[in-house]
Scaffold this active site. Structure first.
Site, PDB file in Angstrom:
ATOM      1  N   ARG A  30     -21.442 -12.447 -29.606  1.00  0.00           N
ATOM      2  CA  ARG A  30     -22.251 -11.949 -30.720  1.00  0.00           C
ATOM      3  C   ARG A  30     -21.755 -12.454 -32.068  1.00  0.00           C
ATOM      4  NH1 ARG A  30     -22.899  -5.817 -28.693  1.00  0.00           N
ATOM      5  NH2 ARG A  30     -24.406  -6.148 -27.042  1.00  0.00           N
ATOM      6  N   ARG A  34     -25.139 -10.094 -36.037  1.00  0.00           N
ATOM      7  CA  ARG A  34     -25.268  -8.887 -36.831  1.00  0.00           C
ATOM      8  C   ARG A  34     -24.261  -8.708 -37.952  1.00  0.00           C
ATOM      9  NH1 ARG A  34     -25.305  -4.562 -32.106  1.00  0.00           N
ATOM     10  NH2 ARG A  34     -23.436  -5.739 -31.594  1.00  0.00           N
ATOM     11  N   ARG A  43     -33.119 -11.963 -40.670  1.00  0.00           N
ATOM     12  CA  ARG A  43     -33.719 -10.928 -39.840  1.00  0.00           C
ATOM     13  C   ARG A  43     -34.560  -9.944 -40.639  1.00  0.00           C
ATOM     14  NH1 ARG A  43     -32.290  -8.678 -35.373  1.00  0.00           N
ATOM     15  NH2 ARG A  43     -34.175  -7.513 -35.904  1.00  0.00           N
ATOM     16  N   ASP A  79     -31.504 -13.442 -26.448  1.00  0.00           N
ATOM     17  CA  ASP A  79     -31.320 -12.088 -25.954  1.00  0.00           C
ATOM     18  C   ASP A  79     -31.485 -12.107 -24.444  1.00  0.00           C
ATOM     19  OD1 ASP A  79     -31.259  -9.050 -27.024  1.00  0.00           O
ATOM     20  OD2 ASP A  79     -32.489  -9.172 -25.221  1.00  0.00           O
ATOM     21  N   TYR A 154     -32.533  -3.081 -16.812  1.00  0.00           N
ATOM     22  CA  TYR A 154     -33.502  -2.897 -17.904  1.00  0.00           C
ATOM     23  C   TYR A 154     -34.910  -2.668 -17.351  1.00  0.00           C
ATOM     24  CZ  TYR A 154     -30.246  -4.126 -21.644  1.00  0.00           C
ATOM     25  OH  TYR A 154     -29.210  -4.122 -22.541  1.00  0.00           O
TER      26      TYR A 154
END
Length: 353
Positions: A30, A34, A43, A79, A154
């Site tokens: 990552r 973020r 974003r 993702d 998921y």
């Protein structure tokens, strides 16, 4: 098929192959995302899912941490659920929640309705890889995908879960439906990674984020055959391959077994397990990646520096115990509140060691 790049000076690739690099390799899961203000600026104008299907955005976000931190590898910005979307599954990535599936897969009919990957649907990913290979120079590009079990979780749960209870119930009570689902998701994972390999990625990493919820017996019976097929099917690409999960101490030996068809195989280790202990669990000749606790990065530089040195020392013990090499990383992804300056300083420190 893309012609594979030769990157003989890459510390990352050299280490996984069991040779001595000219400096300690470091990158962060990552890292593309973020914690970076330049990422958040982009974003603010694009949803996560939209960004994952925009070649220019994927390339730019992937490059941001390489420019800022001087890391030894780039990982493709994407993702885990992108190939599901590429197979026509209706889903969204909801802020502060994660992937949400519109119609969860819970019956044999649901499984039968799942479609294979449409390569055209993920063409922006291939285009981004081509752009990145041209832009990265001597820095290798890691492609990635979610492992079949994590994709299944998921789909069955309908979104993130703490217990994965529905997933385990289907796995144990409906083994025929379960293995049919895993077969389809294995094909999907192979196809998505093949798109990336054909476009030129230099290595791949398979994230089985939720495998740590399983016992070793259940993992071996219901997951390992499918994960193993992913790596075996892609062995002809002749690139280093990494298998990573969270809370997988008891599974590390089996996970290393899955990745063994790779020319150079590596297993990611989270912060709960020492690298030296991991070296005793994995197959001989497997490299290790990890494993600084991401939360340590919030504790101030003196704590970070001390902990990083401890991880490097632990990695040396792991290599002495038989691991092929050690790539410095976190034990999971960079937390959003991490100071990017701390990451830059950490890279410099690791390189100096």
């Amino acid at each position: 098929m893309s012609t594979r790049r030769e990157l003989p000076e890459s510390p990352y690739l050299t280490t996984i192959a069991g040779r001595k690099p000219h400096r300690m390799p470091v990158w962060f899961m990552r890292q593309a995302g973020r914690s970076l203000p330049e990422y958040r600026a982009l974003r603010a104008q694009h949803s996560m899912l939209a960004a994952c299907f925009d070649a220019e955005l994927v390339a730019e976000i992937t490059l941001q941490p390489v420019r800022r931190h001087d890391v030894d590898a780039a990982i493709l910005f994407s993702d885990i659920v992108v190939p599901l979307r590429g197979a026509g599954v209706e889903l969204d990535i909801v802020p502060d929640v994660g992937p949400v599936i519109a119609h969860p897969v819970r019956t044999a009919a649901d499984v039968a309705a799942l479609k294979p990957l449409d390569p055209q649907a993920v063409q922006p990913v291939a285009e981004a890889v081509s752009q990145l290979v041209a832009a990265l120079g001597a820095v290798p590009l890691i492609g990635f995908a979610g492992a079949p079990f994590t994709l299944a979780s998921y789909l069955v749960e309908g979104g993130p879960s703490r217990t994965h209870a529905r997933t385990k119930a289907m796995m144990l009570a409906e083994p025929d439906s379960w293995h049919a689902l895993m077969e389809k998701l294995t094909d999907l994972t192979i196809a998505f990674l093949r798109v990336q390999l054909d476009a030129g990625v230099d290595a791949i990493q398979v994230f089985d984020s939720w495998a740590g919820t399983l016992s070793l017996a259940d993992y071996r019976a219901h997951v390992l055959p499918h994960s193993s097929r992913v790596f075996a099917a892609l062995a002809d690409a002749d690139v280093p391959m990494t298998h990573f999960g969270v809370g997988t101490a008891e599974l590390l030996g089996a996970m290393s077994q899955a990745v063994r068809p790779a020319r150079a195989g590596m297993v990611g280790v989270d912060w709960r397990t020492s690298l030296a202990d991991a070296a005793a669990r994995v197959a001989p000749g497997t490299a290790l990646q990890g494993n600084l606790d991401p939360a340590v990065l919030l504790a101030g530089w003196p704590v970070v520096a001390r902990a990083a040195r401890a991880v490097v020392d632990d990695g040396r013990r792991a290599v002495a115990a038989g691991a092929a090499g050690h790539v410095f990383n976190l034990g999971h992804g960079v937390l959003p509140e991490t100071d990017p300056g701390i990451l830059t300083d950490l890279v410099g420190l690791v390189h100096s060691l």
